[in-house]
Design a protein around this motif. Structure first.
Motif, PDB file in Angstrom:
ATOM      1  N   VAL A 197       0.833  -1.204   0.000  1.00 35.36           N
ATOM      2  CA  VAL A 197       0.000   0.000   0.000  1.00 35.36           C
ATOM      3  C   VAL A 197       0.872   1.261   0.000  1.00 35.36           C
ATOM      4  CG1 VAL A 197      -1.626   1.346   1.391  1.00 35.36           C
ATOM      5  CG2 VAL A 197      -1.996  -1.108   1.056  1.00 35.36           C
ATOM      6  N   PHE A 198       1.958   1.229   0.769  1.00 35.77           N
ATOM      7  CA  PHE A 198       2.872   2.373   0.813  1.00 35.77           C
ATOM      8  C   PHE A 198       3.463   2.655  -0.569  1.00 35.77           C
ATOM      9  CE2 PHE A 198       7.236   3.919   1.188  1.00 35.77           C
ATOM     10  CZ  PHE A 198       7.037   5.113   1.866  1.00 35.77           C
ATOM     11  N   LYS A 221       0.755   4.155  -2.899  1.00 31.03           N
ATOM     12  CA  LYS A 221       0.508   5.565  -2.590  1.00 31.03           C
ATOM     13  C   LYS A 221       1.657   6.437  -3.081  1.00 31.03           C
ATOM     14  CE  LYS A 221      -2.449   5.060   1.492  1.00 31.03           C
ATOM     15  NZ  LYS A 221      -2.539   5.304   2.957  1.00 31.03           N
ATOM     16  N   ASP A 222       2.882   5.935  -2.899  1.00 28.94           N
ATOM     17  CA  ASP A 222       4.062   6.695  -3.319  1.00 28.94           C
ATOM     18  C   ASP A 222       4.067   6.916  -4.829  1.00 28.94           C
ATOM     19  OD1 ASP A 222       6.683   7.894  -2.674  1.00 28.94           O
ATOM     20  OD2 ASP A 222       7.455   6.229  -3.875  1.00 28.94           O
ATOM     21  N   ALA A 279       1.408   6.744  -6.863  1.00 29.18           N
ATOM     22  CA  ALA A 279       0.281   7.594  -7.253  1.00 29.18           C
ATOM     23  C   ALA A 279       0.585   9.065  -6.993  1.00 29.18           C
ATOM     24  CB  ALA A 279      -0.972   7.159  -6.481  1.00 29.18           C
ATOM     25  N   SER A 280       1.194   9.349  -5.863  1.00 32.46           N
ATOM     26  CA  SER A 280       1.535  10.737  -5.535  1.00 32.46           C
ATOM     27  C   SER A 280       2.536  11.308  -6.527  1.00 32.46           C
ATOM     28  CB  SER A 280       2.096  10.789  -4.112  1.00 32.46           C
ATOM     29  OG  SER A 280       2.524  12.087  -3.789  1.00 32.46           O
ATOM     30  N   GLN A 317      -7.514   9.584  -4.196  1.00 32.65           N
ATOM     31  CA  GLN A 317      -7.911   9.065  -2.872  1.00 32.65           C
ATOM     32  C   GLN A 317      -7.690   7.555  -2.844  1.00 32.65           C
ATOM     33  OE1 GLN A 317     -11.928  10.162  -1.975  1.00 32.65           O
ATOM     34  NE2 GLN A 317     -11.477  12.366  -1.874  1.00 32.65           N
ATOM     35  N   PHE A 318      -7.080   7.104  -1.735  1.00 30.87           N
ATOM     36  CA  PHE A 318      -6.748   5.671  -1.602  1.00 30.87           C
ATOM     37  C   PHE A 318      -7.399   5.146  -0.309  1.00 30.87           C
ATOM     38  CE2 PHE A 318      -4.523   1.804  -1.029  1.00 30.87           C
ATOM     39  CZ  PHE A 318      -3.934   1.460  -2.229  1.00 30.87           C
ATOM     40  N   ASP A 319      -8.210   4.104  -0.417  1.00 33.52           N
ATOM     41  CA  ASP A 319      -8.936   3.535   0.736  1.00 33.52           C
ATOM     42  C   ASP A 319      -8.376   2.140   1.056  1.00 33.52           C
ATOM     43  OD1 ASP A 319     -10.629   2.681   2.673  1.00 33.52           O
ATOM     44  OD2 ASP A 319     -12.451   2.671   1.441  1.00 33.52           O
ATOM     45  N   TYR A 358       0.700  -4.754  -8.096  1.00 29.51           N
ATOM     46  CA  TYR A 358       1.257  -3.394  -8.193  1.00 29.51           C
ATOM     47  C   TYR A 358       1.310  -2.917  -9.638  1.00 29.51           C
ATOM     48  CZ  TYR A 358       4.658   0.378  -8.222  1.00 29.51           C
ATOM     49  OH  TYR A 358       5.279   1.574  -8.436  1.00 29.51           O
ATOM     50  N   THR A 368      -9.825   7.282  -7.801  1.00 26.17           N
ATOM     51  CA  THR A 368      -9.894   6.621  -6.481  1.00 26.17           C
ATOM     52  C   THR A 368      -9.423   5.175  -6.622  1.00 26.17           C
ATOM     53  OG1 THR A 368     -12.176   5.897  -6.786  1.00 26.17           O
ATOM     54  CG2 THR A 368     -11.846   8.031  -5.744  1.00 26.17           C
ATOM     55  N   LYS A 386      -9.101   1.446  -4.171  1.00 31.87           N
ATOM     56  CA  LYS A 386      -9.488   0.783  -2.917  1.00 31.87           C
ATOM     57  C   LYS A 386      -8.990  -0.651  -2.921  1.00 31.87           C
ATOM     58  CE  LYS A 386     -13.484  -0.401  -0.056  1.00 31.87           C
ATOM     59  NZ  LYS A 386     -14.964  -0.318   0.087  1.00 31.87           N
TER      60      LYS A 386
END
Length: 595
Positions: free
Chosen positions: A464-465, A468-469, A471-472, A483-485, A504, A524, A526
């Motif tokens: 998940v980290f 997010k990295d 995507a950012s 947005q990540f759920d 991934y 988004t 999830k």
């Protein structure tokens, strides 16, 4: 061992009843578990004796009868005689004299058959008390005399003298003071060889009672004063209170009213402080008579009033005691049903114990099977691990061949063309740019491969980290809101390397497509686990496309489908023109986790 525990519990019953109960119960349960009937009965005898000392006579009867049944079944006559004596004692305390006598007579018969003097002596003493309570004095005297003789043969002077004192009281009750004196004087001769001051004081007291009965008051006073001095020396204040009263009474009979008042007042006040209402009443009655004899009418009236008040209190106490006895009788009747229930519970416990033993045997037989089964599971786990390792090797080989191999081939071709067209500067620059792009792709792919096989990244939180990295890094420069759920996810759960890499890359491809083609302002993502299955859902609010339109089904979507197939997953696309795109990946539970 259980026999010793039961015997120790019996010995502790009179002075450490709680410890006796704990030890007795332990011996009882251990004996039942091992089907050792004699040990069970011995422990039950100890428990019954302990309950008697604790005042719970119904439980005492229950356990003693349980012991008696086993001793009868096992034909253990000595133990049967012993428990019969104990039962007789308990029945006597319950005022069930007929049953007490029957048990004592049974103990006498068994003791005589065995020729056991100690048992027979105990039985004779018990029979003497029971016959005395029934008013059969001749039989009582006969058994007291037999018990005294038995204790003397055993050189048990203490019990011999205690029994002789009981006999002397009975003889006085039968109006045979000379016989009582004879018995007590024999006790004096025996005590000359002993150092038992308390017994000496008791014998002196009863000598005083006997002399007083015969009208020999001076001899009576002499014995009372000796008893009084001994009780003072021993510090037995209840006995001192009684002895002071009879000394005062003797002085009053001799006309020494000053001494009489002194001792009677001492008895009255000491009895009051000790709460001995019966002694206080006797002393008050004697004082009232003394004051009347000496014509001290005010004192006589006051003392008589106190005497009447004490009499009322004693009457109230007698009523309370009688009510307690009636209540006890009612409770006894009520508890007969409880005893039957307790017996039923014990039988159920016995069945339960047998079942537990059967279960133990079954488990012992099951252990080799479980060991074999465990060995198979261990081997299967090892095989599963080896298969996972082989799958990972195959996947790495395929990735290196397909992605990195093809990219390196492109670099090789681009570099050869550039060498051939060295004079065309613009053309060479384009080839070098392609080489740069391909080199970057190789570095990215190598980074993904290294990340996917690193054990430190096995948990979902690391994946998940990284998502997010990425995507950012990609979407923030483009001004796309992301947005990540993953809040409902167990981030400590482990995920296999192959699934981690492909999941991934599917996520990365989804974001690439959305950022390049959808013109979306919001994306988004999830990740969730439902019924053990892992789900990845990526949605955007872009322009969408027709899923049926083949020209929109480019290599990117095909690659994502291929990666989903590698991890036994299912990838679905939902998109309509003007309504955005929704990508949904499902990875079944047996395939994504690390076992």
């Amino acid at each position: 061992m259980t026999l010793e525990m039961g015997s120790k519990a019996f010995a502790l019953a009179s002075h450490a009843s709680d410890s006796a109960l704990s030890l007795g119960r332990q011996a009882f349960e251990l004996s039942r578990e091992s089907d050792f009937l004699r040990g069970e009965a011995n422990a039950a005898n100890a428990l019954g004796w302990t309950w008697m000392h604790k005042g719970n006579l119904d439980s005492a009867v229950f356990y003693l009868l349980h012991a008696k049944n086993i001793f009868t079944q096992e034909k253990l006559e000595f133990d049967l005689a012993r428990v019969a004596i104990n039962l007789s004692e308990v029945y006597s305390k319950q005022s069930r004299f007929a049953e007490a006598l029957a048990s004592a007579l049974e103990a006498e018969r068994l003791s005589e058959q065995l020729g056991n003097i100690p048992l027979l002596t105990d039985t004779k003493r018990l029979l003497a008390i029971l016959y005395r309570e029934k008013g059969e004095y001749a039989k009582s005297v006969e058994n007291f005399q037999a018990a005294i003789k038995g204790f003397e043969e055993q050189k048990d002077t203490r019990r011999s003298i205690n029994t002789a004192i009981s006999l002397s009281i009975l003889l006085r009750k039968m109006d045979l003071p000379d016989s009582s004196l004879s018995v007590l004087n024999r006790c004096l001769r025996l005590l000359e060889q002993e150092e038992n001051l308390y017994q000496m004081a008791m014998v002196r007291e009863h000598l005083g009672e006997t002399y007083f009965m015969k009208g020999q008051v001076r001899a009576s006073l002499a014995e009372y004063e000796k008893a009084y001095a001994l009780f003072v020396k021993l510090g037995n204040m209840a006995d001192v209170a009684y002895e002071a009263m009879v000394v005062g009474k003797a002085y009053g009979s001799l006309g020494d009213f000053g001494k009489a008042e002194e001792f009677l007042l001492r008895s009255y006040h000491l009895s009051d402080s000790l709460g001995l209402r019966n002694y206080q009443f006797d002393a008050s009655s004697e004082l009232s008579q003394l004051y009347q004899q000496t014509q001290q009418w005010k004192k006589a009236t006051d003392q008589l009033q106190l005497t009447l008040q004490l009499k009322d209190k004693l009457a109230q106490n007698m009523q309370i005691q009688k009510m307690s006895e009636l209540t006890a009788q009612y409770e006894n009747e009520k508890k007969e049903q409880e005893i039957a229930l307790l017996r039923s519970n014990m039988e159920l416990e016995a069945i339960k114990s047998r079942r537990q033993r059967q279960l133990q045997y079954f488990l012992l037989a099951l252990i080799p099977v479980l060991v074999g089964f465990g060995y198979l599971i261990f081997n299967r786990a090892q095989l599963k691990q080896k298969l996972q390792e082989q799958t990972l090797r195959n996947q790495l080989s395929k990735d290196l061949h397909d992605d990195i191999g093809s990219t390196l081939s492109s670099i090789s071709i681009n570099s050869r063309i550039a060498l051939m067209k060295m004079e065309e500067k613009d053309f060479v620059v384009k080839q070098l740019e392609k080489i740069q792009q391909n080199s970057k792709a190789i570095l990215d792919n190598m980074s993904h491969i290294v990340w996917s096989i690193n054990p430190a990244n096995d948990s979902l939180d690391m994946m998940v980290f990284k998502m997010k990295d990425f995507a950012s890094e990609m979407l923030e420069p483009l001004g796309i809101n992301f947005q990540f759920d993953a809040e409902s996810l167990d981030l400590k759960a482990k995920i296999s390397p192959v699934v981690r890499k492909n999941l991934y890359l599917i996520f990365k491809e989804s974001l690439n497509n959305a950022s390049k083609y959808s013109k979306a302002s919001e994306i988004t993502a999830k990740i969730t686990i439902q019924d053990g299955d892992l789900f990845l859902i990526v949605s955007d609010n872009g322009k969408g496309f027709s899923v049926e339109d083949e020209q929109h089904r480019g290599n990117g979507l095909k690659n994502m489908q291929g990666r989903a197939a590698q991890i036994k997953g299912t990838l679905t696309f939902e998109s309509l023109i003007g309504q955005g795109t929704h990508i949904r990946l499902k990875v079944p539970s047996p395939h994504w986790g690390i076992g």
